[in-house]
Structures are given as structure tokens and as C-alpha cells.
Design a protein around this motif. Structure first.
Motif, mmCIF file in Angstrom:
data_model
loop_
_atom_site.group_PDB
_atom_site.id
_atom_site.type_symbol
_atom_site.label_atom_id
_atom_site.label_comp_id
_atom_site.label_asym_id
_atom_site.label_seq_id
_atom_site.Cartn_x
_atom_site.Cartn_y
_atom_site.Cartn_z
ATOM 1 N N SER A 83 0.925 -1.310 0.046
ATOM 2 C CA SER A 83 0.111 0.073 -0.134
ATOM 3 C C SER A 83 0.821 1.357 -0.093
ATOM 4 N N ARG A 84 0.407 2.512 -0.259
ATOM 5 C CA ARG A 84 1.059 3.673 -0.287
ATOM 6 C C ARG A 84 1.708 3.847 1.106
ATOM 7 N N TRP A 85 0.899 3.738 2.058
ATOM 8 C CA TRP A 85 1.690 3.567 3.454
ATOM 9 C C TRP A 85 2.780 2.658 3.736
ATOM 10 N N GLN A 86 2.802 1.395 3.131
ATOM 11 C CA GLN A 86 3.823 0.538 3.364
ATOM 12 C C GLN A 86 5.112 0.884 2.720
ATOM 13 N N LEU A 87 4.704 1.625 1.205
ATOM 14 C CA LEU A 87 5.716 1.912 0.610
ATOM 15 C C LEU A 87 6.500 3.312 1.323
ATOM 16 N N LEU A 88 5.869 4.032 1.872
ATOM 17 C CA LEU A 88 6.490 5.287 2.591
ATOM 18 C C LEU A 88 7.169 4.469 3.781
ATOM 19 N N THR A 89 6.915 3.644 4.593
ATOM 20 C CA THR A 89 7.480 3.284 5.810
ATOM 21 C C THR A 89 8.463 2.171 5.446
ATOM 22 N N LYS A 90 8.615 1.601 4.173
ATOM 23 C CA LYS A 90 9.399 0.285 4.038
ATOM 24 C C LYS A 90 10.424 0.538 3.043
#
Length: 272
Positions: free
Chosen positions: A174-181
Motif C-alpha cells: 500500500s502507499r503507507w507501506q511504500l512510505l514506511t518500508k
């Protein structure tokens, strides 16, 4: 087998000794300069009133009166608030402009225009708007801190390998996972580099800010001592700024070690 084990132990001991020696290396030059400074004052090449011993004695007397620690705490408060305000603004704008083309089109050009204005030239404007109180000093330092963090945050996010982002999307992140990972870890080295640079700007700007009709702080101590031709206290204040700057840099290095541990481990694995 026992002989091989002994050789391994000897190599480990040599490695530890070598590591401790390397940790001492950064202090050789400062300690050497202080020793030469004291020796020059002792043999009469320099005034004995500004020798390291006299500066330390002056610092002890100011500590006994409580003046030194009071002014240091005030300067630390101003520096901390400026870093919090300016650093937060720089990170938020750098982050938003890095991930969003809309934000980039709206804000980046204006921020780059402001960035090229020497922030110390804003002193008259800051005084007119905020007066000569704490708000003026903190605002001036915050402006100086904001731009290094902004430009490094923006550059760090924009420099993340697009192939890694595409690979993350192909794995269904997801977009959040792309940001954090992917995005934030990939840009973190550059962001922390901006923090180290911003800390240097913070202290140099604070020196000037604390001369603006101030009645407290290390800069005020230096200005007041200059008026009374108290060179020893002036040198003490310069030394305090240098020490605070070194401590700030050590904190930034510690943060790099904590947040970039994965990078160091990856490098160790690659080197075998």
C-alpha cells in the motif's frame, strides 16, 4: 586446533586495541592545539590572561555564581525550540514536495527563492515584525535551520530508486507501506545529513541572534564581556559554543547509528 584458537584470540585483542586507538584519534588535534596554546602563554608568546588555564578558572568562577549554567540553559532552550520549529517545517515541506508533484509545483519555487536569501539579512525585518524578544531570536534561528533540512529531505525522497518503488508496488504494498518500508528508509541517510548541517547553522545563527538586545544567553555573555574588555570570558563563550556544537554533532551521529543500523549491517554482510 588449540594453536589456531590462540592465534584467533591474539588477533581479536589486536583488533580491539586498534579500535580504541581510532576512537582517540579525533581528539589528538584539539588536545594538541590546547597544549600548544597553554605552552605559548606560559613562555610569554601569548598573554597569560587568555590561556586555557585562565579560561577554565573563569568558567569555574562563573559556575560558582550560577551565571554560566543559567545562560547555557537559556541558549539550549532557544536552540531546541528553533530546531523543533524550523526542523519540523523543513521536514514537512521537503516530505510533501518530494512525494507530491502538486505540492512541489505550488511550494518548491517559492521556498527555493527564500532559501537563496541570506537569513541573517532578515534581522531588521524580524525585529520589525516580532520585536526584540524571544520570538525574534527563535524565529531567526528557525529560518536558518529550516532550509538545510528541507533541501536534504526533498533530495533524499526524490533520490529513492524508482525500481525499488515499482518492485514494492508489484508486491502489492500500500502507499503507507511504500512510505514506511521503502521511501523513508531510503531517504533517511540524506535527511540525517541535513540534520547535522542544520545543527551547525543553528549554533552559528544563535550567536548572532543573542546579540539582538539580549539580556541572557551565551551570546549575551560574550557581548557583555567584550564591552568590558574581558577577553577571558569572550574566549570561554566561544569554547562553550564549540563544545555545544560538538555535543550536537555527536547526538546526530548517534541517531545515524540507531536509524541506519540496517545499512551498516548490510555493508558488513557485503564485505564478508
Amino acid at each position: 586446533m588449540e594453536q589456531a584458537s590462540n592465534i584467533r584470540i591474539i588477533k581479536t585483542k589486536k583488533h580491539n586495541w586498534h579500535f580504541n586507538f581510532r576512537r582517540f584519534l579525533p581528539w589528538i588535534l584539539p588536545i594538541g592545539l590546547i597544549a600548544v596554546w597553554q605552552l605559548s602563554a606560559s613562555v610569554g608568546l601569548m598573554s597569560s590572561t587568555v590561556s586555557p588555564v585562565s579560561v577554565v578558572q573563569d568558567g569555574i568562577s562563573l559556575i560558582q555564581t550560577g551565571e554560566l549554567q543559567t545562560n547555557i540553559s537559556i541558549s539550549l532552550y532557544r536552540a531546541s525550540m528553533s530546531l523543533l520549529i524550523g526542523g519540523s517545517a523543513g521536514f514537512i515541506f521537503g516530505f510533501l514536495n518530494g512525494i507530491s508533484s502538486v505540492f512541489r509545483d505550488v511550494f518548491d519555487t517559492s521556498i527555493q527563492m527564500l532559501r537563496n536569501i541570506p537569513h541573517l539579512s532578515l534581522i531588521p525585518l524580524v525585529i520589525i515584525i516580532f520585536g526584540i524578544g524571544e520570538t525574534a531570536k527563535i524565529s531567526l534561528v528557525a529560518v536558518g535551520v529550516m532550509f538545510p533540512i528541507y533541501i536534504n529531505t526533498f533530495h533524499g525522497i526524490r533520490s529513492v530508486d524508482s525500481k525499488l518503488i515499482e518492485m514494492g508496488r508489484s508486491y502489492g504494498l500500500s502507499r503507507w507501506q511504500l512510505l514506511t518500508k521503502i521511501i523513508i528508509p531510503g531517504s533517511l541517510p540524506t535527511i540525517l545529513m541535513g540534520l547535522r548541517y542544520a545543527l551547525g547553522v543553528m549554533w552559528t545563527t544563535l550567536i548572532v541572534a543573542e546579540t539582538i538586545s539580549s539580556s541572557s544567553g551565551i551570546g549575551y555573555m560574550a557581548t557583555s564581556a567584550q564591552d568590558y574588555m574581558d577577553i577571558t570570558t569572550v574566549v570561554l563563550c566561544i569554547a562553550m559554543y564549540a563544545i555545544l556544537g560538538k555535543v550536537s554533532d555527536l547526538i546526530a551521529k548517534t541517531l545515524e547509528g540507531l536509524f541506519l543500523q540496517w545499512k551498516n549491517e548490510k555493508r558488513s554482510v557485503a564485505n564478508g
